[in-house]
Design a protein around this motif. Sequence first.
Motif, short mmCIF file in Angstrom:
data_model
loop_
_atom_site.label_atom_id
_atom_site.label_comp_id
_atom_site.label_asym_id
_atom_site.label_seq_id
_atom_site.Cartn_x
_atom_site.Cartn_y
_atom_site.Cartn_z
N ARG A 168 -6.20 -1.77 8.08
CA ARG A 168 -6.02 -1.41 6.66
C ARG A 168 -4.58 -1.07 6.31
N HIS A 490 -8.05 -9.50 0.33
CA HIS A 490 -9.29 -9.68 1.07
C HIS A 490 -10.13 -10.74 0.36
N ASP A 492 -14.07 -11.90 0.23
CA ASP A 492 -15.45 -11.59 0.59
C ASP A 492 -16.28 -12.85 0.33
N TRP A 499 -10.18 -10.09 -3.53
CA TRP A 499 -9.42 -8.88 -3.82
C TRP A 499 -7.95 -9.24 -3.70
N PHE A 540 -7.98 0.88 2.60
CA PHE A 540 -9.43 0.97 2.43
C PHE A 540 -10.08 1.76 3.55
N ARG A 544 -14.88 -0.44 3.41
CA ARG A 544 -14.35 -0.88 2.12
C ARG A 544 -15.14 -0.31 0.93
N PHE A 547 -11.06 3.43 -1.49
CA PHE A 547 -9.67 3.13 -1.14
C PHE A 547 -8.76 4.26 -1.58
N ALA A 565 -14.32 1.77 -4.55
CA ALA A 565 -13.94 0.37 -4.49
C ALA A 565 -14.76 -0.51 -5.42
#
Length: 844
Positions: A168, A490, A492, A499, A540, A544, A547, A565
């Motif tokens: 992170r 990031h 997902d 992100w 984070f 996650r 944050f 988050a």
Amino acid sequence: MLDLTWPRVGRFLVTLAWLVSSVKSYAQGTRADYDRAATLRKASEQAVFRDSVQPQWLGPNEFWYRVATGRQRHEFVRVDATTGTREPLVDHARLAGVLSDKLGRAIEADALPLNQLVVEREPSRIRFSADRRRWQCDLNTYEVIELKSDATAAESLPALDAIPSASRATGGDSEITFVNQAAQELRLYWRNLDGRRVAYGTIAAGAERRQHTFAGHAWEVTDLDHRPWVGFVAGIEPVRALIPPDRRIADKPQNTPRSTDPHRSPDGRYSVRFRDHNVVLVSQADGAMPAGDETLTRDGKLDDAYQGPVLWSPDSKQFVVRQIRPPQTHKVHIVESSPADQLQPKLITLDYLKPGDRIAHPRPRLFDVASKQSVSIDESQFANPWSIDDLRWDRDSRRFTFLYNQRGHQVLRVLAVDNAGRVTTIVEERSPTFIDYNAKRYLHRLDETRELLWMSERDGWNHLWLYDAERGQVKHAVTHGSWVVRRVEHVDETRRQVWFLAGGVRPEQDPYYLHLCRVNFDGTGLVVLTAGDGTHEVSFSPQRDWFIDKWSRVDQPPITELRRASDGQLVCELERADAQSLLATGWTMPERFVAPGRDGETDIHGIIIRPANFDPSKRYPVVEQIYAGPHGAHVPKAFGTLTNQHFMAELGFILVQIDGMGTNWRSKKFHDVCWQNLADAGFPDRIAWLKQAAKSRPWMDLDRVGIYGGSAGGQNAMRALIDHHAFYKVAVADCGCHDNRMDKIWWNELWMGHPVGPHYAASSNAEHAHKLQGKLLLIVGELDRNVDPASTMQVVRKLQQADKDFELLVIAGAGHGAAETPYGSRRRADFLVRHLWGREPRAE
């Protein structure tokens, strides 16, 4: 007709004498000013408190941290994210009393010596080092006992219930001692900031492994079949990580080849070797010992050799290597005049390609195992590579893909090659100017859905696009608007969300401020998750869910918040930095200023720094610190002491920094100003900004404007006296790349293009040295390995041929950034004082 009668001339001389005496009466650059500048630089160190939070997560929803509250003062804080509760980790006063008795000396509550601190939730206790001994404190009773150096006293970094998706943050240096309590050998991986595994070998059963790391780095332990075992996140203190005897993580096996030999096929039956620059396929008897080999190529040679890495298809039926024609040899020679180990000088020779040189020419080569033959590939779509990289097979082994960057940086393609060697284009990016592959290249393959995420400025702003990777078609923009995606944080794939950090997404704020955002792959659901009017840094929690958001401006010390988050909702404020000690030193807060640039419309952003003894009734010379390199934006945005800038201001200058057109992270149009025109350096915007600032700041004397910079900034500083000497009067150019044909190939061809043409000469300071007017100091380090020192010396020759007055300072033993050495820095300051204040520097 000019009136030269005595009354008028007399009045003029009286007025001139008054102006000269007035300037001298408050002229700066004195010994006292230099001493104050040096004192301020030292005093401003470690003068801001509560400005840093390094969370040490105890689980998915709870963490603690240590925060500096003053010089040699700190406190420990515990936070429950689910309730938003922020409270002391320990009873500081109570523990101080107990430790005073144990250690036999007075311990203050705001200076607890809790080093190598480990916090346990069940039972509620802490372990720490103090006075070179280990201690344990029960947080219910505050009983403190000394731990002996046996197994029961060993540290224990909390093991996580799930593998961290990525590191992170990269904090300070730390160390983990991994202790393998399992009855089998285990693998160790670092999860980098992108979430990828980086192998760090194995740990034998019962063995220990000391591993250097950084606070915030995530580590994963797996079995030899790559199944996750346990995870850890490094803290700020060195600790021991006890790997449990049994797997803590229930997870699917990772898709990792069985063999650790990168040349071996996934099924273990073959390996590839290179012999006499050609490809050799080796059969492995029973997947182990070589059973025979066969040379697959005959055309490999020293100047066109086959090379690794070897990229096997998942089904082990085909593989890809590269055949590469090497670049030309371009040697740069520099002389170390005064080496430490001998009297005589040393000649140092560097391999250093420059614009226009012949570069390496790689081509992918596909081979079929069954036929023992190469598969012909049409190279027309990648005939002139600057680079060919990111080769990767699809999971079904039907094709491999790679990224082709064409020399000249106006074409960027993602290409696919199928099993028969047919080439298709998945993505094609074109620009009539340049594609910023250095800062704005992003490719993320979505294997499950046969899509990919791609970064592009095709609509005039840097955004993300979703592609159908099977058909090679754009599906839609993922982000859009008059703002830019700065970095993908990031992806997902399960939730189909990205992100990322964006600039300009909050139009009421400075467009360079970074904000955390999230958006769905289909372009809907854009959420800006940070709010404060400043630039943001985020880290984070392991899962996650939360944050940490630290935000600041040059005129706003950091504020650190805990946010949810899912929607960015503020949970609690963790810290608000205390800068009172800094301000008490005389340090002045920078002023932000915005004004239209050359077109009268586009906002240009910069900062203004005044000396500590600033008097608004006086007039001060203005000095610009310039760096107009197109690879970034360079005006500070986050809070910092800016000690170098303040040092210069303390000598009696108004110090400014400005990002003009041609620098990065605005619109594509804004950036394109630099293309084949590095001489521009945003000067029309800088001058417009300064003139606008001076309208409401009469203490800014625009009749006395100086400029200094290093590297690209050195090129810029000298150019100010070539093209804009009516405005800039004094310049110091340090280690400048004064002719882009003389500098490193990658940086210059990116902005100036290929082939080398007349536009290179048009931006050359050497070619235009005869136009120089004003006071110039050239500084160069004799051992500069970044920018060829000959670039400065060629300017010297041209200035001498043009009979120009200037000063040259060669710093023996110095490399790039010679003006940042103590001697170079002092000479730079002296030069600006001498010619902008009209007095000898450092005089009483």
